[in-house]
Write a protein that holds these residues in place. Structure first.
Motif, PDB file in Angstrom:
ATOM      1  N   MET A 133       0.839  -1.205   0.000  1.00  0.00           N
ATOM      2  CA  MET A 133       0.000   0.000   0.000  1.00  0.00           C
ATOM      3  C   MET A 133       0.871   1.250   0.000  1.00  0.00           C
ATOM      4  O   MET A 133       1.888   1.324   0.682  1.00  0.00           O
ATOM      5  N   GLU A 134       0.442   2.214  -0.806  1.00  0.00           N
ATOM      6  CA  GLU A 134       1.180   3.478  -0.971  1.00  0.00           C
ATOM      7  C   GLU A 134       0.442   4.556  -0.190  1.00  0.00           C
ATOM      8  O   GLU A 134      -0.578   5.061  -0.657  1.00  0.00           O
ATOM      9  N   GLN A 135       0.952   4.873   0.974  1.00  0.00           N
ATOM     10  CA  GLN A 135       0.272   5.824   1.852  1.00  0.00           C
ATOM     11  C   GLN A 135       0.676   7.244   1.517  1.00  0.00           C
ATOM     12  O   GLN A 135       1.810   7.653   1.748  1.00  0.00           O
ATOM     13  N   CYS A 252      -4.454   5.911  -1.229  1.00  0.00           N
ATOM     14  CA  CYS A 252      -3.683   4.819  -0.638  1.00  0.00           C
ATOM     15  C   CYS A 252      -3.758   3.632  -1.613  1.00  0.00           C
ATOM     16  O   CYS A 252      -4.428   2.625  -1.340  1.00  0.00           O
ATOM     17  N   HIS A 253      -3.103   3.812  -2.770  1.00  0.00           N
ATOM     18  CA  HIS A 253      -3.102   2.767  -3.809  1.00  0.00           C
ATOM     19  C   HIS A 253      -2.761   1.426  -3.183  1.00  0.00           C
ATOM     20  O   HIS A 253      -1.826   1.326  -2.400  1.00  0.00           O
ATOM     21  N   THR A 254      -3.561   0.413  -3.554  1.00  0.00           N
ATOM     22  CA  THR A 254      -3.371  -0.912  -2.965  1.00  0.00           C
ATOM     23  C   THR A 254      -3.002  -1.909  -4.056  1.00  0.00           C
ATOM     24  O   THR A 254      -3.795  -2.161  -4.965  1.00  0.00           O
ATOM     25  N   ILE A 323      -8.333   0.666 -11.736  1.00  0.00           N
ATOM     26  CA  ILE A 323      -7.291  -0.353 -11.573  1.00  0.00           C
ATOM     27  C   ILE A 323      -6.233  -0.155 -12.649  1.00  0.00           C
ATOM     28  O   ILE A 323      -6.562  -0.019 -13.829  1.00  0.00           O
ATOM     29  N   ARG A 324      -4.988  -0.134 -12.246  1.00  0.00           N
ATOM     30  CA  ARG A 324      -3.888  -0.008 -13.200  1.00  0.00           C
ATOM     31  C   ARG A 324      -3.043  -1.274 -13.166  1.00  0.00           C
ATOM     32  O   ARG A 324      -2.733  -1.784 -12.097  1.00  0.00           O
ATOM     33  N   ILE A 325      -2.748  -1.780 -14.358  1.00  0.00           N
ATOM     34  CA  ILE A 325      -1.744  -2.838 -14.473  1.00  0.00           C
ATOM     35  C   ILE A 325      -0.434  -2.136 -14.786  1.00  0.00           C
ATOM     36  O   ILE A 325      -0.326  -1.458 -15.804  1.00  0.00           O
ATOM     37  N   TYR A 337      -1.566  -6.166  -9.651  1.00  0.00           N
ATOM     38  CA  TYR A 337      -2.348  -5.033 -10.146  1.00  0.00           C
ATOM     39  C   TYR A 337      -2.511  -4.023  -9.026  1.00  0.00           C
ATOM     40  O   TYR A 337      -2.327  -4.340  -7.848  1.00  0.00           O
ATOM     41  N   GLU A 338      -2.859  -2.803  -9.411  1.00  0.00           N
ATOM     42  CA  GLU A 338      -2.955  -1.703  -8.458  1.00  0.00           C
ATOM     43  C   GLU A 338      -4.380  -1.177  -8.429  1.00  0.00           C
ATOM     44  O   GLU A 338      -4.902  -0.716  -9.451  1.00  0.00           O
ATOM     45  N   ASP A 339      -5.020  -1.220  -7.260  1.00  0.00           N
ATOM     46  CA  ASP A 339      -6.329  -0.595  -7.072  1.00  0.00           C
ATOM     47  C   ASP A 339      -6.081   0.831  -6.577  1.00  0.00           C
ATOM     48  O   ASP A 339      -5.610   1.035  -5.458  1.00  0.00           O
ATOM     49  N   ARG A 340      -6.397   1.815  -7.426  1.00  0.00           N
ATOM     50  CA  ARG A 340      -6.058   3.212  -7.133  1.00  0.00           C
ATOM     51  C   ARG A 340      -7.177   3.934  -6.393  1.00  0.00           C
ATOM     52  O   ARG A 340      -7.074   5.131  -6.110  1.00  0.00           O
ATOM     53  N   ARG A 341      -8.261   3.222  -6.075  1.00  0.00           N
ATOM     54  CA  ARG A 341      -9.426   3.881  -5.493  1.00  0.00           C
ATOM     55  C   ARG A 341      -9.337   4.184  -3.995  1.00  0.00           C
ATOM     56  O   ARG A 341      -9.885   5.190  -3.546  1.00  0.00           O
TER      57      ARG A 341
HETATM   58 MN    MN Z   1       0.566   3.980  -7.191  1.00  0.00          MN
END
Ligand code: MN
Ligand code: ADP
Ligand code: MN
Ligand code: MN
Length: 386
Positions: A133-135, A252-254, A323-325, A337-341
């Motif tokens: 996670m990107e805080q 907080c991208h997960t 969602i970003r790959i 994968y990245e959930d940006r929500r």
């Molecule tokens: Mn990110």
């Protein structure tokens, strides 16, 4: 400069006391999430020996009527130690310990998202879910104005600040570096840091962490952040949109992967997960901030590197998608994968639980499913055989 009074107390005097030997006694600081689902509380007690594992720590209590957690006249809450770290403030052998909160009847409180997260992570443990996670967070003076911004007015427009260097580009690096070192000392799995797009906004990354560890490590990293900021006399806010207008919000991208997505050809499993997520957008938005999507609605506008709150989208290297790959993953054909929500103030237990429910346990619909004990064990086998 709007830093707190306490931060200007004489730190040399403090050091003299902090250096005193403490014999065999150990200070253990219990940390928990309060009734807002966002705020952290702590209190400290002395033990007569150094605990070697979290199981050696006793349960404790606190007054829930002072934290927004009490129910009626039953204000005694239980603190259940779940994860122990080294204390980077009072140093070895002292400890920080993350706790779960139970009510008088030993049921989880409303903001104890860890309890059900733990159950779900047990059900899916054989596929080894990893999270990162990107805080993102914003530094504020105690007047609530972004730290380092001109007192009357605004800094120049966004552009030079992201990953910036130089006194006119980034504000408050002392805090970021102190927090980073403190996390490493504590044993928190911090992966890195960077300056963000809006001045005095920063990010740190936690992970990859497996299962329930994601929430445990991120919450303690947040505790350390607030505590470091206290020493410097400023405030770290996790508000997802601290400044309205042409300024980036804070998320907080997960990032998520499983055995299947990490194997060669795993992109297929990633696409399957995204397909399931696309059918359950509203449920995820509801879980991705402490106010059921209200906080995030200020941030997920479709501008400033965000997606729309009402529409699901996904894409390789697309930072305007739900969602970003990552490009590298698209090229390799496997990875994560990245959930940006998720909002910056999300509960990582709630977020990781929701992702597992939808992508691994194949839940659909608006509500999380309740599982009976027999279903739980059957589900574990089904997930692996799939
Ligand atoms: Mn990110
Ligand atoms: P960006 O800013 O480009 O989105 P960052 O470098 O800030 O990316 O964050 C990447 C995140 O992805 C980190 O939190 C890291 O722990 C996580 N991560 C890396 N590999 C995996 C993986 N296989 N599974 C889950 N998370 C991962
Ligand atoms: Mn990042
Ligand atoms: Mn970022």
């Amino acid at each position: 400069m709007s830093v707190s009074h306490s931060s200007r107390l004489n730190k040399g005097v403090r050091d003299q006391y902090m250096k005193l030997p403490q014999g065999n006694q150990v200070q253990v600081t219990y940390i928990w999430i309060d009734g807002t689902g966002e705020g952290l509380r702590c209190k400290t007690k002395t033990m007569d020996h150094e605990p070697k594992c979290v199981e050696e720590l006793s349960e404790w209590n606190f007054d829930g009527s002072s934290t927004g957690q009490a129910e009626g006249s039953n204000s005694d809450m239980f603190l259940i130690p779940v994860k122990m770290f080294r204390d980077p403030f009072s140093l070895d052998p002292n400890k920080l310990v993350m706790c779960e909160v139970l009510k008088y009847n030993r049921k989880p409180t409303e903001t104890n998202w860890r309890h059900s997260c733990k159950q779900v992570m047990e059900m899916v443990k054989d596929i080894h879910p990893w999270f990162g996670m990107e805080q993102e967070y914003t530094l504020l003076g105690i007047d609530g104005h972004p730290y380092g911004w001109p007192e009357n007015g605004f800094p120049g427009p966004q552009g030079p600040y992201y990953c910036g260097v130089g006194a006119d580009k980034v504000y408050g690096r002392d805090i970021v570096e102190s927090h980073y070192k403190a996390c490493l000392y504590a044993g928190v799995n911090i992966g890195g840091t960077n300056a963000e797009v809006m001045p005095s906004q920063w990010e740190f990354q936690i992970g990859p962490c497996e299962g329930i560890e994601m929430g445990d490590h991120l919450w303690v990293a947040r505790f350390i952040l607030h505590r470091v900021c206290e020493d410097f006399g400023v405030v770290a806010t996790l508000d997802p949109k601290p400044m309205t207008g042409n300024w980036n919000g804070a998320g907080c991208h997960t990032n998520c992967s499983t055995d299947e997505t990490r194997r060669p050809g795993g992109l297929k499993a990633i696409e399957a997960a995204i397909e399931k997520l696309s059918k359950r957008h509203a449920y995820h938005i509801r879980v991705y901030d402490p106010r059921g999507g209200q906080d995030n609605s200020r941030r997920l506008t479709g501008h400033h590197e965000t997606s729309s709150i009402t529409e699901f989208s996904a894409g390789v290297a697309n930072r305007g998608a739900s969602i970003r790959i990552p490009r590298q993953v698209g090229q390799d054909g496997f990875g994560y994968y990245e959930d940006r929500r998720p909002s910056a103030n999300c509960d990582p237990y709630a977020v990781t639980e929701a992702i597992m429910r939808t992508t691994v346990l194949n839940e659909t619909g608006e509500e999380p499913k309740e599982y009976s004990p027999s279903e739980e064990s059957r589900m574990v086998r089904a997930v692996v055989e799939d």
